[in-house]
Enzyme design. Sequence first.
Site, mmCIF file in Angstrom:
data_model
loop_
_atom_site.group_PDB
_atom_site.id
_atom_site.type_symbol
_atom_site.label_atom_id
_atom_site.label_comp_id
_atom_site.label_asym_id
_atom_site.label_seq_id
_atom_site.Cartn_x
_atom_site.Cartn_y
_atom_site.Cartn_z
ATOM 1 N N LYS A 137 0.824 -1.215 0.000
ATOM 2 C CA LYS A 137 0.000 0.000 0.000
ATOM 3 C C LYS A 137 0.860 1.268 0.000
ATOM 4 O O LYS A 137 0.415 2.319 -0.453
ATOM 5 C CB LYS A 137 -0.980 -0.021 1.154
ATOM 6 C CG LYS A 137 -2.021 -1.115 0.944
ATOM 7 C CD LYS A 137 -3.169 -1.092 1.894
ATOM 8 C CE LYS A 137 -4.215 -2.118 1.499
ATOM 9 N NZ LYS A 137 -3.752 -3.527 1.624
HETATM 10 C C1 LIG Z 1 -4.306 -4.616 0.986
HETATM 11 C C2 LIG Z 1 -3.505 -5.854 0.854
HETATM 12 C C3 LIG Z 1 -3.842 -6.876 -0.066
HETATM 13 C C4 LIG Z 1 -5.088 -6.820 -0.925
HETATM 14 O O1 LIG Z 1 -5.026 -5.824 -1.899
HETATM 15 P P1 LIG Z 1 -6.371 -5.338 -2.629
HETATM 16 O O2 LIG Z 1 -5.979 -4.137 -3.385
HETATM 17 O O3 LIG Z 1 -7.337 -5.018 -1.510
HETATM 18 O O4 LIG Z 1 -6.863 -6.451 -3.478
HETATM 19 C C5 LIG Z 1 -3.007 -7.976 -0.165
HETATM 20 N N1 LIG Z 1 -1.912 -8.103 0.614
HETATM 21 C C6 LIG Z 1 -1.554 -7.150 1.521
HETATM 22 C C7 LIG Z 1 -0.354 -7.369 2.352
HETATM 23 C C8 LIG Z 1 -2.332 -5.995 1.659
HETATM 24 O O5 LIG Z 1 -1.978 -5.066 2.559
#
Ligand SMILES: *Cc1c(COP(=O)(O)O)cnc(C)c1O
Length: 492
Positions: free
Chosen positions: A130
């Site tokens: 993120k």
């Molecule tokens: C947010 C997240 C995901 C999922 O991503 P999306 O965009 O919600 O599909 C997968 N792995 C980690 C470690 C995350 O923080």
Amino acid sequence: MQYVSTRAAASAAASSTQQFSDILLGGLAADGGLFLPTAYPQVTGDELNAWRDLSYADLAFQILKKFATDIPEADLRALTAKTYTKEVYKNTRAGEKASQITPLRVLEEHADGSKLVLQALSNGPTLAFKDMAMQLLGNLFEYALAKQDEQLNIFGATSGDTGSAAEYAMRGKKGVRVFMLSPHSKMSAFQTAQMFSLQDPNIFNIALEGVFDDAQDMVKAVSNDLEFKRRYKIGTVNSINWARVVAQVVYYFRGYLSATTSNEQKVSFTVPSGNFGNICAGHIARMMGLPIDKLVAATNENDVLDEFFRTGVYRVRKSAETYHTSSPSMDISKASNFERFIYDLVGRDGDRTRALFQKVETHGGFDLSGKPGSDGDEFKLVANYGFKSGKSTHADRLDTIRDVADDYGIVIDTHTADGIKVAREHIEPGVTMIVLETALAAKFNETILEALGQDAERPAGFENIEDLPQKFVVMPVDVEKLKQYIATNTGL
Ligand SMILES: *Cc1c(COP(=O)(O)O)cnc(C)c1O
């Protein structure tokens, strides 16, 4: 570049478009839909060739300028240069170069020309993917707010990754404050320390005497008070934010270009998925003309997306049916970005998309399988978009973490393990399969300990994070108290 809502009525679509800067600070469109460009910008083979050796920041600039046409190019270049640096994405593993921002590591090379490759997206400040988008968002917000002489108070609830990524992106940014609710004493010690050790005066951690659902209900209650929202300039940074999606498009280009020497070569991506934000960016990259072969959505036990890509039935789950798993950032029962793909799948028909997602609210889902009584037959078109899927369980995660540690000497996190498990089921001759690494193992140490009998290694600087002084307030589940706290601390 103009943007349209996925729910815009055919009659209104042309007149209701907006520019990038208009939708940057917001979330949903006024009609409840999500924003998408009226047409995807296209890339040519010559452009791809010219981009192959660019730095990550320069590549980000080239891609962003196709979407953010109302931001002066020099400003955009400065923003990407400031964001994608080896100082920000420094949490590399041995053998990775921080300057590459999202370094690739080849795990397997087979005689049939297939490969299994890991692309690290989790070298940023909070050790999860993120940060790739959120760090840019922090700089974009500061830039846009300064231009409008405005302020924004970001308010949200977190059970982990999103909240910390938002705080690390917004800390110290002018014009922005973050008010983040989290369930008191329910996050891991590591995650709590990551958030609460921030001492920046614009970061407000609120530990709620309740569970995550209480925190989310509080966010809803405040968001439904439109007068309060307006007066205190409340906004969000959730995964439907368009700028976050665009920022994520960049690393699909980086991954493809780094894994290939010519645009004839085929690459597929497997993406650990929850809200469909990450893989939605892959879909957009593919629609722009990046030669992606397959896009494989990997889910955990919460398999809403896998079910759709196997059957054409989208059936959201209630909270009671949502499992708490060892890849918690994918414990999603309703994929908030999925509407963007469905809009494309149904031929960019806003009326149709609105009806389908209204049915999600009233009937818990929709069915595009084409079977008698279904809502349509577009499932048969899914293959044209390259989508595949698979699912992984706790036992699969443990096995995969052990296998990868034994075979390649690297410790992967639980979400990435879901990705590798599913990727292995979709490897094809002659195609490079890139698995997006969405977090570092240190964040989910409990499961690493269970799989390997030893702790995950922590990147430098995180060794004693639990011992740092923490700044937070504890609050009961009381909406009025919360509003009072926000009002007082915004100084508005
Ligand atoms: C947010 C997240 C995901 C999922 O991503 P999306 O965009 O919600 O599909 C997968 N792995 C980690 C470690 C995350 O923080």
